[in-house]
Design an enzyme around this catalytic site. Structure first.
Site, PDB file in Angstrom:
ATOM      1  N   HIS A  77      -0.491  -0.773  -3.031  1.00 62.55           N
ATOM      2  CA  HIS A  77       0.528  -1.163  -4.005  1.00 62.55           C
ATOM      3  C   HIS A  77      -0.080  -2.183  -4.971  1.00 62.55           C
ATOM      4  O   HIS A  77      -0.756  -3.117  -4.544  1.00 62.55           O
ATOM      5  CB  HIS A  77       1.738  -1.762  -3.280  1.00 62.55           C
ATOM      6  CG  HIS A  77       2.940  -1.864  -4.160  1.00 62.55           C
ATOM      7  ND1 HIS A  77       3.053  -2.822  -5.126  1.00 62.55           N
ATOM      8  CD2 HIS A  77       4.075  -1.121  -4.239  1.00 62.55           C
ATOM      9  CE1 HIS A  77       4.213  -2.673  -5.752  1.00 62.55           C
ATOM     10  NE2 HIS A  77       4.851  -1.639  -5.239  1.00 62.55           N
ATOM     11  N   GLU A 134       1.055  -4.668  -6.506  1.00 64.67           N
ATOM     12  CA  GLU A 134       1.400  -6.075  -6.235  1.00 64.67           C
ATOM     13  C   GLU A 134       0.460  -6.659  -5.178  1.00 64.67           C
ATOM     14  O   GLU A 134      -0.083  -7.752  -5.338  1.00 64.67           O
ATOM     15  CB  GLU A 134       2.848  -6.177  -5.749  1.00 64.67           C
ATOM     16  CG  GLU A 134       3.248  -7.602  -5.418  1.00 64.67           C
ATOM     17  CD  GLU A 134       4.616  -7.708  -4.753  1.00 64.67           C
ATOM     18  OE1 GLU A 134       5.509  -6.912  -5.090  1.00 64.67           O
ATOM     19  OE2 GLU A 134       4.774  -8.591  -3.886  1.00 64.67           O
TER      20      GLU A 134
END
Ligand code: F3S
Length: 656
Positions: A122, A124
């Site tokens: 991901h 993030e």
């Protein structure tokens, strides 16, 4: 039908801010870009595209203009590149994401081993690692938490959209595993409140509609949460996907939406639901043979079940149409108030009733589900009814399916009998409604899981790391050791400082071992491990007794064309080059030394890296002679002692 909206749903403030910043930038200039989708909602992305916000896959695709940094943030490399390329940047990183980045950095600065609860791929999480420690560990499940390295204090931060429930289980596992850790619970408050509101609402309704992009992780978590209650859960991207047969006239329906779902999509879904009563009414008026409806059980006797399908006249189901095989008593198959899918067999019988079939409705819906699952690559749980020739027979939504033997597991299983009665997760690989053929694979799921856990494990490994693992397999050339989800190889030459002929001399399958990561190749997924690196090298200990420039006793162990190998102590030998054996010119070492001969040698150099020691016989001799000469000079002279007495042997040598 009653429609209830979850208290918290849809766009969070971080996404709202990112969208507004992108729109404002696009209103001011033509070239506005995001690298990757700004939010996980294709409909919203289309709108943004129309407004001038273009989505590209890499910064290299941007020639000039403004780049919107997405709400889940980017790593320092991205910002550096923006600067180098002289591109304008609008930083839409969410404040909550920045909080995780700071927490991670502070953990690393305190000397803690960084662990991020989240998905390594991901963006993030990738950015959090890049800001603090690219070699930080990631984990997604309590099982992975149990494999975390012991002996060093861990600093744990959490991806903002991580499931609160899974985090709770991870903490329990950490506490029972005796790991020392510090936790920064960085789940975003908006995510937490949205998840709680969805779970509360799912407890109160018959049907739950979860709206959000299919690629949105937080929408997926919401649907999983709702599925824990007994209501039926449907995940949709848009209002068009909603089907009347999902509802009965008396249902209470809940609606929630992921953080990337814009208000206008939620409004469209709500309106469609509000019109659903009319749609269902119109549908009922046109009630036709072959239609599938949702109904509620309103009466049961031994042979018949009565179902409210929104008609003035109730429908009925006979035992043969209720379940397969047919039950002896309808009470054994359904309960009052139960919601059923039913197929209209006769729209109006002679008695003015509606003849329904649950078995046929379930079967038709099952084929629909299987066809959809084949397209979407969804897996299901299925019960193995028996082991048959060439594979396993399974029952899935009342349909008979088949798992070929080669698809039961990653390795071929000879004896399939023990699988009978077990529940397996399977993926459809061939569905043919016409031929009534449904073929499934369990191997595909296991391989996918293995790939995922290998990717996570590889990401968590770095050369030099010391880690505990379990011996899985032995081969003649080494041992395969599981190090947190991937098997690495300890080559036989890396097992001990002495020569190991067979790995079984040291290890057996199931042994827990401590290994050092020597190399990680994420492309080929090969991990090289070593055991001997964690042990004191006996050569280094032994060689510590010898210093360069000293003369020590040695013993010739073998000769070669370029000199003689001389043992200084067991396990440590050096080479006296042929030119260092004698001050006379010799063609072979054997002319001046022989195997087994003991003689003093001078240590010229010691190279611990290559474990090479250079020796000299000549220099040892010269030193000895010099010492004799110095002793002579220092000794008081006497009439009876002459130079010849003291140093005659030197002159003798010279003459010879
Ligand atoms: Fe930010 Fe939480 Fe939304 S982290 S982007 S407010 S889900």
């Amino acid at each position: 039908m009653q429609i209830l909206l979850a208290e918290r749903h849809g766009f969070c403030h971080g996404v709202t801010r990112a969208v507004n910043l992108a729109r404002t930038a696009a209103a001011g200039e033509k070239n506005v870009y995001t690298v990757g989708p700004l939010i996980h909602n294709p409909q919203m992305l289309e709108r943004l595209k129309d407004e001038g916000v273009r989505c590209v896959s890499s910064l290299d695709d941007v020639e000039a203009g403004t780049v919107i940094v997405r709400s889940h943030g980017e790593g320092p490399g991205f910002f550096r590149k923006l600067k180098e390329r002289d591109l304008q940047a609008v930083d839409a990183t969410c404040e909550n994401v920045k909080r995780v980045q700071k927490a991670a950095r502070s953990m690393v600065e305190q000397g803690l081993r960084l662990v991020v609860a989240g998905e390594r791929q991901h963006p993030e999480v990738a950015a959090i690692l890049e800001w603090s420690d690219p070699n930080g560990i990631t984990l997604k499940t309590p099982e992975e938490a149990a494999m975390l390295p012991k002996g060093e204090k861990l600093g744990i931060v959490v991806q903002t959209t991580f499931s609160v429930e899974v985090l709770r289980d991870i903490i329990k596992k950490l506490d029972t595993s005796g790991l020392e850790y510090e936790l920064a619970d960085t789940v975003c408050p908006a995510t937490r409140l949205r998840q709680e509101a969805a779970r509360d609402l799912a407890e109160k309704v018959d049907v739950m509609i979860v709206i959000g992009g299919r690629n949105s992780a937080n929408t997926k978590h919401l649907a999983e949460l709702c599925q824990e209650s007994i209501c039926r859960v449907y995940a949709v991207e848009t209002a068009d996907e909603i089907r009347p047969e999902w509802f009965s006239a008396h249902d209470r329906v809940g609606i929630t939406a992921g953080a990337s779902t814009p208000d206008w999509i939620i409004e469209e879904v709500k309106q469609r639901m509000e019109n659903m009563d009319e749609v269902m009414e119109a549908k009922n008026e046109r009630l036709e043979q072959g239609t599938i409806l949702a109904g509620k059980v309103v009466g049961i006797n031994k042979d018949l079940v009565f179902v409210d399908v929104g008609q003035k006249a109730e429908g009925f189901i006979t035992l043969a149409e209720l379940a397969w095989p047919a039950p002896m008593d309808a009470h054994d198959a359904v309960a009052m108030g139960q919601l059923l899918n039913v197929l209209v067999l006769e729209a109006e019988t002679e008695e003015g009733s509606v003849k329904l079939s649950k078995v046929q409705a379930d079967r038709l819906l099952a084929w629909d589900k299987l066809e959809e699952a084949l397209q979407e690559k969804h897996s299901f749980e299925a019960v193995v009814t028996s082991a048959v020739k060439g594979g396993l027979s399974i029952s899935i939504f009342g349909i008979r399916g088949f798992i070929p033997a080669s698809h039961v597991d990653i390795a071929f299983i000879e004896d399939l009998a023990p699988y009978a009665g077990k529940t397996l997760e399977v993926l459809p690989i061939e569905i043919d409604r016409e031929k009534q053929k449904a073929i499934f694979s369990r191997r595909a799921i296991l391989e996918k899981l293995r790939r995922e856990s290998e990717t996570t494990a590889i990401g968590n490994l770095a050369a030099g790391q010391v880690i505990r693992g379990e011996v899985k397999r032995l081969a003649s050339f080494g041992a395969f050791v599981d190090v947190g989800g991937i098997e690495g190889l300890v080559h036989v030459s890396e097992m001990a400082w002495y020569r190991v002929k067979d790995p079984a001399e040291l290890l057996k399958v199931g042994d827990a071992v401590e290994v050092q990561v020597l190399n990680v190749d994420s492309e080929t997924r090969k991990v090289s491990l070593g055991m001997k690196q964690l042990l004191q090298d006996p050569w280094l200990s032994a060689v510590a007794d010898f210093a360069e420039g000293t003369t020590v006793p040695g013993k010739v162990t073998r000769t070669s064309k370029f000199g003689a190998f001389i043992e200084l102590t067991p396990g440590v030998e050096g080479l006296a080059h042929i030119s260092e054996l004698s001050d006379k010119r010799v063609a072979t070492a054997e002319e001046v030394v022989h195997v087994g001969q003991k003689l003093p040698v001078k240590v010229l150099s010691i190279d611990p890296g290559s474990k090479r020691i250079s020796l000299s016989v000549i220099k040892a001799k010269e030193d000895a002679d010099r010492k004799d000469f110095e002793q002579y000079l220092e000794a008081p002279t006497s009439l009876s002692a002459t130079i010849g007495d003291k140093l005659g042997h030197l002159f003798k040598n010279t003459k010879e």
